[in-house]
Design an enzyme around this catalytic site. Structure first.
Site, PDB file in Angstrom:
ATOM      1  N   ASP A   1       0.853  -1.190   0.000  1.00  0.00           N
ATOM      2  CA  ASP A   1       0.000   0.000   0.000  1.00  0.00           C
ATOM      3  C   ASP A   1       0.890   1.241   0.000  1.00  0.00           C
ATOM      4  O   ASP A   1       1.194   1.793  -1.051  1.00  0.00           O
ATOM      5  CB  ASP A   1      -0.930  -0.090   1.222  1.00  0.00           C
TER       6      ASP A   1
ATOM      7  N   ASP B   1      -7.992  -8.356   6.577  1.00  0.00           N
ATOM      8  CA  ASP B   1      -9.068  -8.127   7.551  1.00  0.00           C
ATOM      9  C   ASP B   1      -9.577  -6.706   7.559  1.00  0.00           C
ATOM     10  O   ASP B   1      -8.948  -5.776   7.064  1.00  0.00           O
ATOM     11  CB  ASP B   1      -8.539  -8.418   8.953  1.00  0.00           C
TER      12      ASP B   1
HETATM   13  P1  5GP Z   1       1.866  -0.479   3.786  1.00  0.00           P
HETATM   14  O1  5GP Z   1       2.833  -0.570   4.928  1.00  0.00           O
HETATM   15  O2  5GP Z   1       2.425  -0.852   2.446  1.00  0.00           O
HETATM   16  O3  5GP Z   1       1.157   0.864   3.771  1.00  0.00           O
HETATM   17  O4  5GP Z   1       0.673  -1.437   4.097  1.00  0.00           O
HETATM   18  C1  5GP Z   1       0.837  -2.767   4.107  1.00  0.00           C
HETATM   19  C2  5GP Z   1      -0.006  -3.382   5.191  1.00  0.00           C
HETATM   20  O5  5GP Z   1      -1.174  -2.626   5.486  1.00  0.00           O
HETATM   21  C3  5GP Z   1      -0.501  -4.692   4.668  1.00  0.00           C
HETATM   22  O6  5GP Z   1       0.368  -5.733   5.082  1.00  0.00           O
HETATM   23  C4  5GP Z   1      -1.874  -4.806   5.289  1.00  0.00           C
HETATM   24  O7  5GP Z   1      -1.772  -5.436   6.532  1.00  0.00           O
HETATM   25  C5  5GP Z   1      -2.337  -3.411   5.485  1.00  0.00           C
HETATM   26  N1  5GP Z   1      -3.208  -2.954   4.383  1.00  0.00           N
HETATM   27  C6  5GP Z   1      -2.906  -2.086   3.404  1.00  0.00           C
HETATM   28  N2  5GP Z   1      -3.941  -1.916   2.554  1.00  0.00           N
HETATM   29  C7  5GP Z   1      -4.922  -2.722   2.998  1.00  0.00           C
HETATM   30  C8  5GP Z   1      -6.254  -3.012   2.525  1.00  0.00           C
HETATM   31  O8  5GP Z   1      -6.769  -2.506   1.530  1.00  0.00           O
HETATM   32  N3  5GP Z   1      -6.967  -3.904   3.260  1.00  0.00           N
HETATM   33  C9  5GP Z   1      -6.477  -4.499   4.385  1.00  0.00           C
HETATM   34  N4  5GP Z   1      -7.272  -5.349   5.003  1.00  0.00           N
HETATM   35  N5  5GP Z   1      -5.233  -4.263   4.848  1.00  0.00           N
HETATM   36  C10 5GP Z   1      -4.468  -3.376   4.165  1.00  0.00           C
END
Ligand code: 5GP
Ligand code: MG
Length: 202
Positions: free
Chosen positions: A121, A177
């Protein structure tokens, strides 16, 4: 017709779904194809290559279970846990490595590492985990995600393997989740906006 309580629960959970973005059949097909590619790359390291898979829990548990069963290679698994979307939040609150669930060894010297996460993300989680792992001096590090959100900021974020690119919206199912629910949905779905309550976690 159905007085089965399990069926009623499933029906209630399904009411919360706005749209199925990726169905279970397409997920299975894509995981198999990606596993072939990963297996070929890792097999290319030689017969004696020491491989360690590092799944980032909790969200990747279903993906990694399916993925590794398609990888016919000798490997060790080391679990770690990172939380960034606590409770009912749908935006990142900053990635933190869990102290309770961390099976990282003190050194990864000589080992080829594959980090597996559910979704890319903002990139904070993968960056944090990659940095921690690099300090353990592995022979190589590769990264693999089930989903990558189409966000301009992460367009050039380095990741080796991606199953699916998806629109920039909050998704659940197949391990992912909302407030720790919906992980058992077999498809990747978007929830109805009424279900995504106003964020209550500070
Ligand atoms: P980042 O650190 O890249 O912003 O986010 C990664 C983590 O955020 C993922 O491992 C996940 O746990 C959570 N996450 C990011 N986007 C989503 C989403 O659309 N749905 C869910 N359930 N978790 C997300
Ligand atoms: Mg996660």
């Amino acid at each position: 017709m159905s007085s089965n309580p399990a069926t009623a629960t499933l029906a209630r959970m399904k009411q919360d779904i706005r749209e199925v973005l990726i169905g279970r059949g397409a997920i299975a097909d894509r995981i198999r194809a990606l596993a072939d590619q990963i297996a070929a790359d890792l097999a290319g390291l030689g017969d004696n290559a020491e491989i360690t898979i590092i799944p980032i829990l909790t969200g990747s548990f279903i993906f990694v279970a399916d993925l590794i069963r398609e990888l016919p290679l000798k490997m060790q698994i080391r679990l770690i846990s990172v939380s960034s979307y606590p409770g009912m939040s749908t935006t990142s609150k900053g990635a933190r490595l869990s102290e309770q669930l961390n099976q990282l060894p003190t050194s990864l010297t000589g080992r080829h590492v594959l980090i597996v996460d559910d979704i890319l993300d903002s990139g904070q989680t993968l960056r944090l985990v990659t940095d921690v792992i690099q300090r353990l001096e592995p022979a190589s590090v590769r990264t693999c995600v089930l989903l990558r959100k189409q966000r301009p900021e992460i367009k050039h974020f380095p990741v080796n393997y991606v199953c699916f690119d998806i629109p920039d919206e909050f998704v659940v199912g197949f391990g992912l989740d909302y407030n720790d629910y919906y992980r058992n949905l077999p498809d990747i779905v978007a929830l109805r906006s009424e279900v995504l309550e106003t964020e209550t976690v500070s």
